[in-house]
Design an enzyme around this catalytic site. Structure first.
Site, PDB file in Angstrom:
ATOM      1  CE  LYS A 132       3.095 -62.875 -28.929  1.00 32.59           C
ATOM      2  NZ  LYS A 132       1.367 -62.782 -28.787  1.00 32.59           N
ATOM      3  CG  ASP A 153      -0.258 -57.096 -26.763  1.00 39.91           C
ATOM      4  OD1 ASP A 153      -0.972 -56.212 -27.249  1.00 39.91           O
ATOM      5  OD2 ASP A 153       0.075 -56.338 -25.050  1.00 39.91           O
TER       6      ASP A 153
END
Length: 283
Positions: free
Chosen positions: A125, A144
């Protein structure tokens, strides 16, 4: 107009509406360059962006380059990043990340996903975020806790779906050229409007598209999107996200006052381990 029934069309409409609130992708972590963005993103894990933004100036004033941070004593870095939570592990991670940049990439942050995730502390990420914001490279969709929650409420995925599965679903439904923008639109929408507890459904720009909506919408979606954009305009820097300045007090409609700069907010007290809150990151 009824909400689109197929997921791809639904996400296209969601993106179009949120684009009115956030014309350009923006990250709420302060940074001057890719190097700073990488480090503050690593520090932001299980921490609030506001706290990391307050740590950042001292960190990079003292160690402005990868070489400087790579040579910094562990104990001194721990002191500077202590308020980020899990500070010993984070200090070690950013020092080793800096060492990797110096030793493997001649002091320059690499611009490929494979090279970024090979650096200590840089997750999948994190790499997606840095590549997208710093260079406009769409290596994936940043998923997220906020993106996962909004996707579940829209019915795109089931609640509790693992982030990699959420990303795989979203990347199949959204054209690659929109991955960067929709990532940050969904992050900020989830952080500021579609919160985990007490979501502001009445003011939500995508209320009519959401099967989980708990309230009827207020005003048109366009007005709601404009208001949402005011929440997204962190630190009053609306020009950074392509929006017109908010009118000064008394010169416009509504409450007549724009959002307070984010830097003006007072952080809560935090222990040596970050206390998770709804606004915490999970990179």
């Amino acid at each position: 107009m009824p909400a689109p029934t197929d997921p791809a069309s639904l996400l296209a409409e969601v993106n179009d509406r949120l684009a009115l609130a956030l014309p350009r992708a923006v990250c709420e972590l302060d940074h001057d360059d890719p190097w700073q963005l990488l480090i503050v993103t690593i520090l932001s894990a299980q921490a609030q962006d506001a706290v990391i933004n307050e740590i950042r100036p001292a960190l990079f004033e003292r160690w402005p380059t990868p070489a400087a941070l790579a040579a910094a004593p562990q104990e001194e870095v721990e002191v500077v990043v202590k308020r980020s939570g899990y500070f010993r592990n984070k200090a070690k991670a950013i020092r080793e990340c800096a060492q990797g940049i110096v030793e493997r990439h001649a002091g320059e942050v690499p611009q490929t996903h494979e090279q970024l995730v090979a650096l200590p502390g840089a997750s999948h990420k994190t790499a997606n975020l840095v590549l997208g914001i710093a260079w406009g490279i769409a290596s994936g969709i940043v998923v997220d806790t906020h993106v996962a929650r909004v996707s579940a409420r829209l019915g795109i995925v089931k609640s509790g779906t693992k982030p990699d599965k959420v990303e795989a679903t979203l990347t199949k439904l959204v054209p690659r050229e929109q991955w960067i923008d929709i990532s940050h639109r969904l992050i900020l929408h989830g952080r500021h409007v579609c919160k985990s507890k007490q979501p502001d459904c009445g003011s939500c720009a995508i209320n009519e598209l959401c099967p989980a909506s708990e309230r009827e919408p207020i005003d048109s979606w366009q007005i709601r999107a404009e208001r949402e954009g005011q929440l997204f305009a962190v630190r009053g820097d609306r020009a950074a996200i392509g929006m017109a300045p908010i009118p000064a007090s008394g010169s416009g409609s509504g409450s007549g006052s724009g959002p307070k700069p984010k830097s003006a907010s007072k952080p809560g007290k935090r222990g040596s381990a970050a206390r998770a809150t709804e606004d915490d990151n999970d990179f």
